[in-house]
Design an enzyme around this catalytic site. Structure first.
Site, PDB file in Angstrom:
ATOM      1  N   GLU A 211       0.619  -1.267   0.041  1.00 22.78           N
ATOM      2  CA  GLU A 211       0.076  -0.046  -0.008  1.00 22.78           C
ATOM      3  C   GLU A 211       1.042   1.221   0.005  1.00 22.78           C
ATOM      4  O   GLU A 211       0.532   2.127   0.950  1.00 22.78           O
ATOM      5  CB  GLU A 211      -0.909  -0.014   1.280  1.00 22.78           C
ATOM      6  CG  GLU A 211      -1.912  -0.943   1.065  1.00 22.78           C
ATOM      7  CD  GLU A 211      -3.056  -0.850   2.369  1.00 22.78           C
ATOM      8  OE1 GLU A 211      -4.152  -1.615   2.220  1.00 22.78           O
ATOM      9  OE2 GLU A 211      -2.628  -0.489   3.323  1.00 22.78           O
ATOM     10  N   GLU A 308      -6.192  -7.758  -0.192  1.00 21.15           N
ATOM     11  CA  GLU A 308      -6.913  -7.560   1.036  1.00 21.15           C
ATOM     12  C   GLU A 308      -8.312  -7.176   0.736  1.00 21.15           C
ATOM     13  O   GLU A 308      -8.794  -6.250  -0.113  1.00 21.15           O
ATOM     14  CB  GLU A 308      -6.036  -6.413   1.837  1.00 21.15           C
ATOM     15  CG  GLU A 308      -4.817  -6.692   2.172  1.00 21.15           C
ATOM     16  CD  GLU A 308      -4.355  -5.392   2.982  1.00 21.15           C
ATOM     17  OE1 GLU A 308      -5.229  -4.783   3.535  1.00 21.15           O
ATOM     18  OE2 GLU A 308      -2.995  -5.501   3.134  1.00 21.15           O
TER      19      GLU A 308
END
Length: 416
Positions: A211, A308
């Site tokens: 991320e 995710e």
């Protein structure tokens, strides 16, 4: 984990761009002697909150350390090296065991993704972190081998923080790409690669960085350069290993043409509680949003794994937005409107929810499974928590809310 800033406009733009730029979804990487073909389907789960702490996954650790402990940096700084090492060693040795890996395999999964911070392999001067995580990552590789699971090793935290989230190790300003932080990250990645990529019977892939926050200020050009360096490291050590690249919170299609055909897999994350529009949706809207996201990622010219995602649709879980940070859902966060009451959704088990809430959670999970398997699969976040309804896969499985077998459907053809 986790995408924590509102981006309704960005989500909408990504959907439009992703669909407009769609290319055939059966794009293929160069065939190599890999231990897993990422043109196939990944079905797996993250081992979150274990070797990289997150307050919402194990709130007791942070509550016991006092108000100042809001991430792993401040936790270890508050406790001091000796006490921090004792607390974390106890956590590492008990939170996840070999039995977890066997239960994951028995549930039908073929992958685990294991987050690790740079400080586990390449500590820097004057930082409070403690090490010792690699002993347990070594164990995890052996447990995965024994259970027949493939592993994605995920560099989850970089020096300076690549996203400003507590899951990077240090919450606050994004300082990655400043000073020597990129070269320090490459050094940490190389240390991980040298230790684990030779074990290609189990370690099928390694993630360059979790991320990196482009909307939050990370340079996209600088990130692409970093990805080039990471790909070179992997080619030098074991070219049969696939490399997961985060989309940086851009559409996966925006990465088309970058390293296509180089054993690269795009990693994208999808949550529906960190955005004011998405959190306002009813179950029908959440299902449609998940199905639309599945259509969007088909626009990538590379394999895409949704690395995710969750069964939750609110930010009610204790500390989910950060320790001491209130919820959007109850209208307590940044003057948001109120969407509902958290009730039993803050802690505990999915068993504590109403029958309708459990049914809606299962429906949302099934829609996401169908949507993401339309491309190259998924890795649920996360396997285990101290009590977070909708987030805890073992709890969801135990209560019949996560499909078992994975192909079982109570709500079929939602994305048809």
């Amino acid at each position: 984990m986790i995408f924590k800033f509102s981006q309704k406009a960005l989500v909408a733009l990504c959907l439009v761009v992703g669909l407009a730029e769609a290319v055939p979804s059966k794009s293929r990487v160069v065939s190599r002697a890999s231990t897993f073909d990422y043109n196939g389907i990944v079905r797996g789960v993250n081992i979150g909150g274990w070797l990289v702490l997150e307050p919402w996954i194990t709130p007791s650790i942070f509550d016991n350390a006092g108000d100042a402990a809001v991430d792993e940096w401040t936790l270890t700084a508050t406790l001091g090296q000796d006490q921090a090492k004792a607390v974390l060693s106890q956590h590492w040795s008990t939170f996840i065991t070999q039995g977890d890996f066997h239960r994951i395999a028995q549930a039908g999964m073929n992958h685990v993704r294991i987050p690790i911070g740079y400080w586990a392999v390449s500590s820097l001067p004057d930082e409070p972190y403690v090490d010792g995580q690699l002993e347990y990552l070594d164990n995890a590789i052996s447990w995965a081998r024994d259970a027949g699971l493939k592993v994605v090793i995920d560099l989850h935290g970089a020096p300076g923080s690549q996203n400003g989230f507590d899951n990077s190790g240090r919450k606050g300003p994004i300082a990655w790409q400043q000073g020597n932080t990129v070269s320090q990250t490459v050094d940490a990645f190389r240390a991980l690669a040298e230790r684990y990529l030779p074990q290609s019977d189990v370690v099928a892939a390694i993630e360059a960085l979790n991320e990196p926050n482009i909307p939050g200020g990370v340079s996209e050009a600088g990130l692409r350069d970093y990805y080039d360096q990471i790909a070179d490291v992997v080619r030098q050590i074991n070219p049969d290993t696939s490399v997961f690249l985060s989309d940086g919170f851009l559409s996966t299609a925006s990465w088309n043409g970058f390293k296509t055909g180089e054993d690269v897999v795009m990693d994208t994350h999808h949550y529906e509680m960190f955005d004011n529009y998405l959190i306002s949706l009813d179950i029908h809207g959440h299902v449609k949003s998940a199905c639309d996201f599945g259509k969007q990622i088909k626009g990538s010219d590379k394999p895409v794994v949704v690395g995710e995602w969750s069964g939750a649709v609110t930010d009610c879980t204790k500390y989910l937005n950060g320790k001491g940070v209130p919820t959007r859902y109850q209208g307590e966060y940044a003057n948001n409107p109120k969407y509902g009451d958290c009730g039993d959704k803050t802690q505990g088990s999915v068993a504590d929810l109403s029958d309708q809430e459990r049914a809606d959670t299962r429906r949302f999970i099934e829609a996401q499974l169908d949507a993401y398997e339309g491309k190259n699969g998924w890795l649920f976040w996360t396997w285990k928590t101290e009590g977070a309804p909708g987030w805890d896969m073992q709890d969801l499985l135990a209560n019949g809310v996560f499909p078992s077998p994975l192909t079982d459907r109570q709500f079929p053809n939602q994305c048809a």
